[in-house]
Design a protein around this motif. Sequence first.
Motif, PDB file in Angstrom:
ATOM      1  N   LEU A  45       6.298   5.890 -13.097  1.00 35.87           N
ATOM      2  CA  LEU A  45       6.525   4.441 -13.128  1.00 35.87           C
ATOM      3  C   LEU A  45       5.464   3.764 -13.978  1.00 35.87           C
ATOM      4  O   LEU A  45       4.267   4.032 -13.824  1.00 35.87           O
ATOM      5  N   ALA A  46       5.902   2.896 -14.858  1.00 34.12           N
ATOM      6  CA  ALA A  46       4.993   2.047 -15.620  1.00 34.12           C
ATOM      7  C   ALA A  46       5.462   0.616 -15.422  1.00 34.12           C
ATOM      8  O   ALA A  46       6.597   0.270 -15.781  1.00 34.12           O
ATOM      9  N   ALA A  47       4.621  -0.196 -14.825  1.00 29.78           N
ATOM     10  CA  ALA A  47       5.047  -1.539 -14.448  1.00 29.78           C
ATOM     11  C   ALA A  47       4.043  -2.579 -14.924  1.00 29.78           C
ATOM     12  O   ALA A  47       2.839  -2.318 -15.016  1.00 29.78           O
ATOM     13  N   THR A  48       4.559  -3.751 -15.236  1.00 33.91           N
ATOM     14  CA  THR A  48       3.712  -4.903 -15.550  1.00 33.91           C
ATOM     15  C   THR A  48       4.226  -6.096 -14.753  1.00 33.91           C
ATOM     16  O   THR A  48       5.418  -6.189 -14.443  1.00 33.91           O
ATOM     17  N   ASP A  49       3.333  -6.989 -14.427  1.00 34.84           N
ATOM     18  CA  ASP A  49       3.718  -8.174 -13.670  1.00 34.84           C
ATOM     19  C   ASP A  49       2.706  -9.274 -13.954  1.00 34.84           C
ATOM     20  O   ASP A  49       1.530  -8.991 -14.248  1.00 34.84           O
ATOM     21  N   ARG A  50       3.164 -10.489 -13.865  1.00 36.76           N
ATOM     22  CA  ARG A  50       2.240 -11.613 -13.973  1.00 36.76           C
ATOM     23  C   ARG A  50       2.844 -12.803 -13.251  1.00 36.76           C
ATOM     24  O   ARG A  50       4.061 -12.900 -13.085  1.00 36.76           O
ATOM     25  N   GLY A  51       1.968 -13.690 -12.811  1.00 39.83           N
ATOM     26  CA  GLY A  51       2.454 -14.863 -12.105  1.00 39.83           C
ATOM     27  C   GLY A  51       1.314 -15.778 -11.721  1.00 39.83           C
ATOM     28  O   GLY A  51       0.133 -15.485 -11.969  1.00 39.83           O
ATOM     29  N   ILE A  52       1.693 -16.885 -11.107  1.00 42.74           N
ATOM     30  CA  ILE A  52       0.731 -17.920 -10.739  1.00 42.74           C
ATOM     31  C   ILE A  52       0.984 -18.367  -9.316  1.00 42.74           C
ATOM     32  O   ILE A  52       2.136 -18.504  -8.885  1.00 42.74           O
ATOM     33  N   ASN A 330     -15.495 -13.154   0.483  1.00 44.43           N
ATOM     34  CA  ASN A 330     -14.545 -12.189   1.038  1.00 44.43           C
ATOM     35  C   ASN A 330     -13.135 -12.745   1.124  1.00 44.43           C
ATOM     36  O   ASN A 330     -12.349 -12.341   1.982  1.00 44.43           O
ATOM     37  N   GLY A 331     -12.797 -13.666   0.219  1.00 49.06           N
ATOM     38  CA  GLY A 331     -11.431 -14.159   0.103  1.00 49.06           C
ATOM     39  C   GLY A 331     -10.659 -13.260  -0.849  1.00 49.06           C
ATOM     40  O   GLY A 331     -10.890 -13.282  -2.060  1.00 49.06           O
ATOM     41  N   ARG A 332      -9.715 -12.480  -0.314  1.00 46.39           N
ATOM     42  CA  ARG A 332      -9.014 -11.501  -1.139  1.00 46.39           C
ATOM     43  C   ARG A 332      -7.518 -11.604  -0.908  1.00 46.39           C
ATOM     44  O   ARG A 332      -7.058 -12.018   0.153  1.00 46.39           O
ATOM     45  N   ARG A 333      -6.753 -11.217  -1.917  1.00 45.23           N
ATOM     46  CA  ARG A 333      -5.285 -11.239  -1.820  1.00 45.23           C
ATOM     47  C   ARG A 333      -4.723 -10.008  -2.512  1.00 45.23           C
ATOM     48  O   ARG A 333      -5.336  -9.435  -3.410  1.00 45.23           O
ATOM     49  N   GLU A 334      -3.519  -9.611  -2.076  1.00 46.38           N
ATOM     50  CA  GLU A 334      -2.880  -8.442  -2.676  1.00 46.38           C
ATOM     51  C   GLU A 334      -2.422  -8.743  -4.093  1.00 46.38           C
ATOM     52  O   GLU A 334      -2.504  -7.884  -4.978  1.00 46.38           O
ATOM     53  N   SER A 335      -1.918  -9.943  -4.328  1.00 42.20           N
ATOM     54  CA  SER A 335      -1.444 -10.331  -5.656  1.00 42.20           C
ATOM     55  C   SER A 335      -1.261 -11.840  -5.667  1.00 42.20           C
ATOM     56  O   SER A 335      -1.531 -12.525  -4.673  1.00 42.20           O
ATOM     57  N   TYR A 336      -0.763 -12.352  -6.788  1.00 46.38           N
ATOM     58  CA  TYR A 336      -0.508 -13.795  -6.886  1.00 46.38           C
ATOM     59  C   TYR A 336       0.564 -14.248  -5.902  1.00 46.38           C
ATOM     60  O   TYR A 336       0.707 -15.447  -5.645  1.00 46.38           O
ATOM     61  N   GLN A 337       1.310 -13.315  -5.345  1.00 49.58           N
ATOM     62  CA  GLN A 337       2.370 -13.669  -4.399  1.00 49.58           C
ATOM     63  C   GLN A 337       1.845 -13.939  -2.984  1.00 49.58           C
ATOM     64  O   GLN A 337       2.626 -14.243  -2.084  1.00 49.58           O
ATOM     65  N   ALA A 338       0.539 -13.840  -2.780  1.00 49.37           N
ATOM     66  CA  ALA A 338      -0.030 -14.013  -1.447  1.00 49.37           C
ATOM     67  C   ALA A 338      -1.244 -14.935  -1.503  1.00 49.37           C
ATOM     68  O   ALA A 338      -2.009 -14.927  -2.472  1.00 49.37           O
ATOM     69  N   LYS A 339      -1.425 -15.715  -0.455  1.00 51.68           N
ATOM     70  CA  LYS A 339      -2.615 -16.553  -0.367  1.00 51.68           C
ATOM     71  C   LYS A 339      -3.812 -15.681   0.026  1.00 51.68           C
ATOM     72  O   LYS A 339      -3.659 -14.636   0.656  1.00 51.68           O
ATOM     73  N   PRO A 340      -5.026 -16.085  -0.345  1.00 49.10           N
ATOM     74  CA  PRO A 340      -6.212 -15.303   0.021  1.00 49.10           C
ATOM     75  C   PRO A 340      -6.506 -15.417   1.514  1.00 49.10           C
ATOM     76  O   PRO A 340      -6.277 -16.453   2.137  1.00 49.10           O
TER      77      PRO A 340
END
Length: 460
Positions: A45-52, A330-340
């Motif tokens: 698998l080769a994947a790309t993603d981007r978002g805000i 220590n505010g972390r998120r899995e990706s732009y799809q989640a709040k920290p």
Amino acid sequence: MLDSIDVSRALRRALAGGGDFADIYYEEGSATTVICEDGKIEKVLAATDRGIGIRVISDLRTAYAYTNETTESAILSLAETVSRAVRGNVFDRPIDLRGKITGPGFPIEIPPSGIALTDKVRLVERAEQAARCADARVRQVMVVYRDGVVKAQIANSLGDFIETSRTGTVFMTQVVAAEGESIQTGYEPVGSFKGFEIFREKSPEEIALTAAHRAVMMLSARKAPAGMMPVVLSAEAGGTMVHEAIGHGLEADLAQAGMSVYTGKIGLQVASPLVTVIDDATIPHARGSFSFDDEGTPAQRTMLVENGILKGYLYDRLAAMKDGCASTGNGRRESYQAKPIVRMSNTLIAPGTSAPESIIREVEHGLFVRKMGGGQVNTVNGDFVFEVSEGYLIDKGAVGEPVRGATLTGNGPEVLKKIVRVGTDLGFGIGTCGKDGQGVPVADAQPTLLIEEITVGGAA
């Protein structure tokens, strides 16, 4: 991406309905995954993603929305959507973005992006072949290779504008061995924020053979004895215990909600005077490290427990606002799809003063744990249970025969107070920590530890 739009305008629009704070998080990432199962390359698998994602905090509540459409008009529309979910005090402060600060990251000697996909597949095949040839009792082998690059930009209503980039590589082998009715599993992962140079430290064959030998060895091991006994946790065991037994309970959001056994205990003794617990996101290349967290707060080294005394909690921005203090980064998120949310980074028990060999010699009869398996904890009362994936009996101060099927059961604060020796060494383990449906990369570490008494589950 954020360099090309009017960020201040987007932030003001997000705060149009009121609010105390707003931020915009832009992320773009690419990843490669190769999975081999039963001698076949099952997935490439080769994947790309981007978002805000845009967040507004108002009256200590969060409104959050995201999109993978990154035009300026889409971002302004997203900001308006978030603003409609907020009703609070009018935000009347100016938003003056300072110059962009770029996180230094960690130097990558051999970027995975420059390695041909065929070479990555070959790595997986080499490990699979090594595991298969290790012993005739090997029945199943799974090998996974992953690499990824994540670039992020964060801008907020305080005027901060942060840019970060991380490149990471993970490689793991899982082996199932069988003999008669006995079936055992061995697992060995490596991973860090490094490139292909990670395989200079440990080759695919070494990783595979470690997993295979662990599975095969457990076939002939007798069942672990059950009962209360001394346990020596090797530094090689990784920091599963510190992560589960105390780490999650020191995340401020859980403590504030009364869902932690450590709620309200700052300044009190929660562990042996020999125990010091630290969360450190600044360790170079470690799997839980970063330059800035996912809210743009600089990475820090946070003292949580010092000589057995609870000193503080881990904070993101929202939890810090609730307690009137500063974020610990220590505010972390899995990706732009989640709040920290509040998450650990690299959590460890600091090394002590005892030689590891002398710790084992002190134990007449007990259990030596070389490798921990999975674990879980009830953060409300501190009760935990851990699996032991590689364990040995200790007999008259020496490591003896291997045993299988052992579990460690106890209560976090009680067991931490029963640590009577802390070694001078330090060993790391890696993982992906799950919380609230999000997974983030972490590392845990500990020295060799002697727990004077803990419940071991096994054969009666």
